[in-house]
Every structure is written in structure tokens, then in C-alpha cells.
Design a protein around this motif. Structure first.
Motif, PDB file in Angstrom:
ATOM      1  N   GLY A   1     -17.429   1.274 -11.464  1.00  0.00           N
ATOM      2  CA  GLY A   1     -18.713   0.663 -11.796  1.00  0.00           C
ATOM      3  C   GLY A   1     -19.856   1.375 -11.105  1.00  0.00           C
ATOM      4  N   ARG A   2     -20.826   0.573 -10.670  1.00  0.00           N
ATOM      5  CA  ARG A   2     -22.016   1.128 -10.042  1.00  0.00           C
ATOM      6  C   ARG A   2     -21.943   1.023  -8.521  1.00  0.00           C
ATOM      7  N   GLU A   3     -22.596   1.984  -7.877  1.00  0.00           N
ATOM      8  CA  GLU A   3     -22.661   1.956  -6.418  1.00  0.00           C
ATOM      9  C   GLU A   3     -23.382   0.685  -5.956  1.00  0.00           C
ATOM     10  N   ASN A   4     -22.834   0.095  -4.884  1.00  0.00           N
ATOM     11  CA  ASN A   4     -23.386  -1.105  -4.233  1.00  0.00           C
ATOM     12  C   ASN A   4     -23.204  -2.398  -5.035  1.00  0.00           C
ATOM     13  N   GLU A   5     -22.421  -2.366  -6.088  1.00  0.00           N
ATOM     14  CA  GLU A   5     -22.163  -3.581  -6.864  1.00  0.00           C
ATOM     15  C   GLU A   5     -20.707  -4.027  -6.764  1.00  0.00           C
ATOM     16  N   GLY A   6     -19.987  -3.471  -5.804  1.00  0.00           N
ATOM     17  CA  GLY A   6     -18.558  -3.757  -5.691  1.00  0.00           C
ATOM     18  C   GLY A   6     -18.239  -5.200  -5.366  1.00  0.00           C
ATOM     19  N   TRP A   7     -19.107  -5.863  -4.603  1.00  0.00           N
ATOM     20  CA  TRP A   7     -18.806  -7.238  -4.226  1.00  0.00           C
ATOM     21  C   TRP A   7     -18.787  -8.159  -5.447  1.00  0.00           C
ATOM     22  N   LYS A   8     -19.703  -7.910  -6.382  1.00  0.00           N
ATOM     23  CA  LYS A   8     -19.728  -8.683  -7.619  1.00  0.00           C
ATOM     24  C   LYS A   8     -18.414  -8.523  -8.374  1.00  0.00           C
ATOM     25  N   TYR A   9     -17.899  -7.304  -8.409  1.00  0.00           N
ATOM     26  CA  TYR A   9     -16.631  -7.063  -9.086  1.00  0.00           C
ATOM     27  C   TYR A   9     -15.487  -7.771  -8.356  1.00  0.00           C
ATOM     28  N   MET A  10     -15.547  -7.731  -7.028  1.00  0.00           N
ATOM     29  CA  MET A  10     -14.473  -8.325  -6.244  1.00  0.00           C
ATOM     30  C   MET A  10     -14.402  -9.831  -6.446  1.00  0.00           C
TER      31      MET A  10
ATOM     32  N   ALA B   1       0.817  -1.218   0.000  1.00  0.00           N
ATOM     33  CA  ALA B   1       0.000   0.000   0.000  1.00  0.00           C
ATOM     34  C   ALA B   1       0.852   1.269   0.000  1.00  0.00           C
ATOM     35  N   GLN B   2       2.008   1.229   0.664  1.00  0.00           N
ATOM     36  CA  GLN B   2       2.848   2.416   0.765  1.00  0.00           C
ATOM     37  C   GLN B   2       3.417   2.826  -0.586  1.00  0.00           C
ATOM     38  N   SER B   3       3.791   1.855  -1.406  1.00  0.00           N
ATOM     39  CA  SER B   3       4.449   2.154  -2.677  1.00  0.00           C
ATOM     40  C   SER B   3       3.532   2.024  -3.879  1.00  0.00           C
ATOM     41  N   ALA B   4       2.292   1.605  -3.664  1.00  0.00           N
ATOM     42  CA  ALA B   4       1.379   1.372  -4.783  1.00  0.00           C
ATOM     43  C   ALA B   4       0.980   2.680  -5.462  1.00  0.00           C
ATOM     44  N   GLY B   5       0.882   2.609  -6.775  1.00  0.00           N
ATOM     45  CA  GLY B   5       0.356   3.755  -7.508  1.00  0.00           C
ATOM     46  C   GLY B   5      -1.148   3.888  -7.344  1.00  0.00           C
ATOM     47  N   PHE B   6      -1.809   2.739  -7.115  1.00  0.00           N
ATOM     48  CA  PHE B   6      -3.270   2.745  -6.981  1.00  0.00           C
ATOM     49  C   PHE B   6      -3.695   1.727  -5.931  1.00  0.00           C
ATOM     50  N   LEU B   7      -4.697   2.094  -5.154  1.00  0.00           N
ATOM     51  CA  LEU B   7      -5.327   1.217  -4.178  1.00  0.00           C
ATOM     52  C   LEU B   7      -6.776   1.008  -4.592  1.00  0.00           C
ATOM     53  N   ILE B   8      -7.176  -0.253  -4.755  1.00  0.00           N
ATOM     54  CA  ILE B   8      -8.582  -0.579  -4.969  1.00  0.00           C
ATOM     55  C   ILE B   8      -9.200  -0.787  -3.593  1.00  0.00           C
ATOM     56  N   LEU B   9     -10.152   0.081  -3.243  1.00  0.00           N
ATOM     57  CA  LEU B   9     -10.719   0.116  -1.898  1.00  0.00           C
ATOM     58  C   LEU B   9     -12.184  -0.295  -1.915  1.00  0.00           C
ATOM     59  N   THR B  10     -12.541  -1.240  -1.052  1.00  0.00           N
ATOM     60  CA  THR B  10     -13.937  -1.623  -0.884  1.00  0.00           C
ATOM     61  C   THR B  10     -14.491  -0.971   0.378  1.00  0.00           C
ATOM     62  N   ALA B  11     -15.707  -0.459   0.281  1.00  0.00           N
ATOM     63  CA  ALA B  11     -16.331   0.215   1.422  1.00  0.00           C
ATOM     64  C   ALA B  11     -17.843   0.040   1.337  1.00  0.00           C
TER      65      ALA B  11
ATOM     66  N   SER C   1     -19.372  -0.956  -2.262  1.00  0.00           N
ATOM     67  CA  SER C   1     -18.900  -0.300  -3.488  1.00  0.00           C
ATOM     68  C   SER C   1     -17.379  -0.331  -3.538  1.00  0.00           C
ATOM     69  N   MET C   2     -16.857  -0.024  -4.699  1.00  0.00           N
ATOM     70  CA  MET C   2     -15.415  -0.117  -4.926  1.00  0.00           C
ATOM     71  C   MET C   2     -14.900   1.212  -5.458  1.00  0.00           C
ATOM     72  N   PHE C   3     -13.738   1.629  -4.947  1.00  0.00           N
ATOM     73  CA  PHE C   3     -13.173   2.924  -5.313  1.00  0.00           C
ATOM     74  C   PHE C   3     -11.718   2.765  -5.758  1.00  0.00           C
ATOM     75  N   LEU C   4     -11.303   3.692  -6.607  1.00  0.00           N
ATOM     76  CA  LEU C   4      -9.928   3.739  -7.093  1.00  0.00           C
ATOM     77  C   LEU C   4      -9.222   4.907  -6.435  1.00  0.00           C
ATOM     78  N   VAL C   5      -8.220   4.606  -5.599  1.00  0.00           N
ATOM     79  CA  VAL C   5      -7.489   5.633  -4.853  1.00  0.00           C
ATOM     80  C   VAL C   5      -6.078   5.732  -5.428  1.00  0.00           C
ATOM     81  N   GLU C   6      -5.743   6.907  -5.912  1.00  0.00           N
ATOM     82  CA  GLU C   6      -4.423   7.111  -6.508  1.00  0.00           C
ATOM     83  C   GLU C   6      -3.408   7.504  -5.440  1.00  0.00           C
TER      84      GLU C   6
END
Length: 385
Positions: free
Chosen positions: A232-241, A164-174, A187-192
Motif C-alpha cells: 500500500g502507501r507509506e505511513n498507512e500501515g496501521w490502517k491496514y493492520m 517466522a522460521q518456516s514462513a514463506g512470507f513475513l508481514i512486517l510493520t515498521a 508502514s507495512m512490508f512484505l518480506v519473502e
């Protein structure tokens, strides 16, 4: 069923083998292990130049006519001969999170992330597991609250966010809908650049193995993310995961196969030249039978992993097959690390043999990406039990 690799996949295997032999001698790997140092970015850029990040990427980004799960498996086998830890750094971007972005993100997100992955220029991290949710990952508590302007404010904590410290991107589930059934409110978010964000606290977690790819506890204190970071869409992150987890389990099987084969090759060479009781150890039945048993496990795990890759290539999914591959590969790796260390005797207990590294790393693959018990439950459901 054809069990032979195509000419194209044989070429991938040989290219990967030459790369490993040239760039990743054991002495270099052990330097990184002792220093708890991530492998240099230049190493991954070289893999990008060889085209080894594009196996599961869409043609418009990878330059391939089609995705190639078998090519990925063949390559991972060879890379894992040198280090399963290093292979996880590659695979988190190339196998798990890159394809997830390719399949579910919008074009702006794809254009930002995928070229960097294809070039081997960025590490990726995943924020899924939490202090209170491991195997039951969908019970996560990290909360993302949508604001009037469409942005999200995120609070919570994640565990075992490797690199996480050196990653260019973090895929975050919340969790974006706390009232929904747990899998349906995520849902799933892209954190730069998470390591540079002041709202994100990153603390290293010391682990038994995988020293080259450090893992972290990551907490979020009113982290504000614009609406454009939603994947993607809100509340559909688990399907993506779930899509990413299936890929992870399949390539964990390949890591187990490749690392185990590397152990067998090292042990076989040693027992052929090590003389005890007046003859090479390889002539002792008790030794050679143990090596045969190791190879039997590798061959079985390899076939299950290849089957998963074939199903993924044909259907686009490999849920049960990925679990078969992960169990076989992970348990094979643990067995070969234990048995290989024992067969090398005192030298096996020495760090320079490379076996302590494998012994410490192997256990993770029976835990991470879904423990063995979880995989068996998945298979049981597939059997109608």
C-alpha cells in the motif's frame, strides 16, 4: 434473524468434520505436540485442495463468487475441535494476512502470495509486537529508513512472530515517519522467506502451549528491502493492520467455540461410560450441571461469532462485533479447558486425554490478538463510554 446454516454452510461443516476425523486423530495431534513439531505442509495442501483457504479471498484468486465469512467461521469451528494451535497456523494465512494482502497489496504482490495461500503451500508470519509494545502495538520502534534509490533499511526487533522460521512470507510493520503521531507513521512490508535472510536473526521463544506452532523473537540488522516490498502507501500501515486484527479477533472467537465444543463432546462421552458410586458420572447432578454450563457458554459465544460473520459479510467490517466474539470465545475456551480437565479427574491430568493441551493453549486466546482488557475498551468506546 435466521439462525440456521444454509445448505452450503452445512456442507462445509460436514466436509470439515470428515477431514478432522480422518486426518487429525488425537494421537497424531499429540505426537506433534510432544515433538514441538509443526504439522506437515501436506496437511495444509489438502485443505487447499478442498478449497478451505478461499473464504475471505477475492473471486479472481479464490474462485468463489464472493467472500464468505460465515463459511470461514463454520470451517474454523470444526478444525479447532482437533487443535486450536493448528487452526492458528491455517488462520494466520487464510484469515488475517492473506486478506490483508488481497485488500491492500499491489497486483505483483498479490500474484506472488495469494496463489500459494489458496493452495495451502505457505505459512505466513506477522511482525507487529515488540519487546516494548504489546497491547499498545502502535508504539512500535522498529525503524524503516528510506534510501535515495527508494529502498528501505530496517533495524529493530519483533517478538512473538509465530512460524517466522518456516514462513514463506513475513508481514512486517515498521515506523517510516518518527515525527508523526504513532499510528500515522507506520508502514507495512512484505518480506519473502525471512528464515533464509542473513539480515534477519530468528530465535525461538519457549511458550507454555501452542507447541505445534513455534513463536520467535526476530531482529533486523540493516535489512534492506526494495521499494516493491512496501504494501500500500507509506505511513498507512496501521490502517491496514486494523483490518487484519478485526479478522483475527473474529476467528479467535470461532476457535474458542470449536475447541470448547470439542472438549464438551469428549467430556460428555467420558462421563457417560465412567462409573463411580454405582452409576455413570453423567447421572450426578454436580457433573451434568457443569457440562450444561459449559454448553451455555459455547452457545452464547457461537451466536456472537456468527453475528460478527454476518456483519462482516454485509458491511465489510466488524470492529466491535469482532471484539464481542473474541471475548466470548476466548473466555469460553479457558473455562471449558479448566472445567473439562477437572471433570475427567486423574485422566484429565494425563497428556493422552488431550485436556492438558487445551488447558495450555487456551490462555493464549485471552492474550494474543488483543487482550481481554483491550477488547473491553474497544466495546466501551463503541458504547460511547
Amino acid at each position: 434473524m435466521d439462525f440456521e446454516l444454509s445448505a452450503e454452510h452445512q456442507a462445509i461443516r460436514e466436509t470439515a468434520r470428515r477431514f478432522v476425523d480422518k486426518e487429525l486423530p488425537r494421537t497424531r495431534i499429540l505426537e506433534w505436540v510432544r515433538a514441538k513439531q509443526e504439522p506437515p505442509r501436506e496437511l495444509f495442501r489438502k485443505l487447499g485442495e478442498l478449497g478451505m483457504y478461499g473464504f475471505l479471498m477475492p473471486p479472481e484468486y479464490s474462485g468463489m463468487d464472493r467472500t464468505d465469512p460465515m463459511g470461514m467461521i463454520v470451517f474454523v469451528e470444526q478444525l479447532a475441535r482437533a487443535s486450536s494451535a493448528l487452526t492458528t497456523a491455517y488462520g494466520r494465512a487464510a484469515v488475517i494476512l492473506g486478506p490483508l494482502v488481497a485488500n491492500f497489496a499491489n497486483k505483483q504482490q498479490k500474484d506472488m502470495v495469494l496463489p500459494k495461500i489458496i493452495a495451502g503451500e505457505t505459512f505466513m508470519a506477522l511482525g507487529l509486537t515488540e519487546p516494548g509494545s504489546g497491547s499498545d502495538a502502535a508504539s512500535l520502534k522498529t525503524r524503516a529508513v528510506k534510501q535515495a534509490d527508494g529502498s528501505y533499511v530496517i533495524n529493530g526487533e519483533k517478538m512473538y512472530c509465530t512460524q517466522a522460521q518456516s514462513a514463506g512470507f513475513l508481514i512486517l510493520t515498521a515506523r517510516t515517519d518518527p515525527d508523526a503521531v504513532k499510528q500515522e507513521g507506520i508502514s507495512m512490508f512484505l518480506v519473502e522467506n525471512p528464515g533464509a535472510n542473513p539480515a534477519i536473526k530468528i530465535t525461538r521463544v519457549e511458550t507454555m502451549g501452542m507447541a505445534m506452532v513455534p513463536t520467535f523473537a526476530v531482529s533486523f540488522d540493516n535489512l534492506r528491502l526494495p521499494a516493491s516490498t512496501l504494501i500500500g502507501r507509506e505511513n498507512e500501515g496501521w490502517k491496514y493492520m486494523l483490518h487484519g486484527l478485526d479478522n483475527e479477533r473474529l476467528y479467535h472467537g470461532a476457535i474458542g467455540v470449536g475447541a470448547s465444543q470439542g472438549i464438551i463432546d469428549e467430556v460428555s462421552a467420558y462421563v457417560k461410560q465412567r462409573v463411580q458410586f454405582g452409576k455413570p458420572l453423567s447421572k450426578l447432578q454436580s457433573v451434568r450441571h457443569k457440562i450444561v454450563d459449559m454448553q451455555l457458554r459455547v452457545e452464547a459465544a457461537r451466536l456472537l461469532t456468527y453475528r460478527g460473520a454476518a456483519v462482516l459479510a454485509k458491511t465489510g467490517a466488524c470492529h466491535n462485533e469482532a471484539s464481542y466474539a473474541k471475548i466470548a470465545g476466548a473466555e469460553c475456551y479457558m473455562h471449558c479447558a479448566y472445567t473439562g480437565l477437572h471433570l475427567l479427574g486423574g485422566f484429565g491430568y494425563c497428556v493422552d486425554s488431550g485436556l492438558p493441551m487445551h488447558f495450555q493453549d487456551a490462555k493464549l486466546f485471552e492474550i494474543g490478538g488483543g487482550a481481554m482488557e483491550v477488547q473491553r475498551d474497544i466495546i466501551a468506546r463503541g458504547l460511547g463510554l
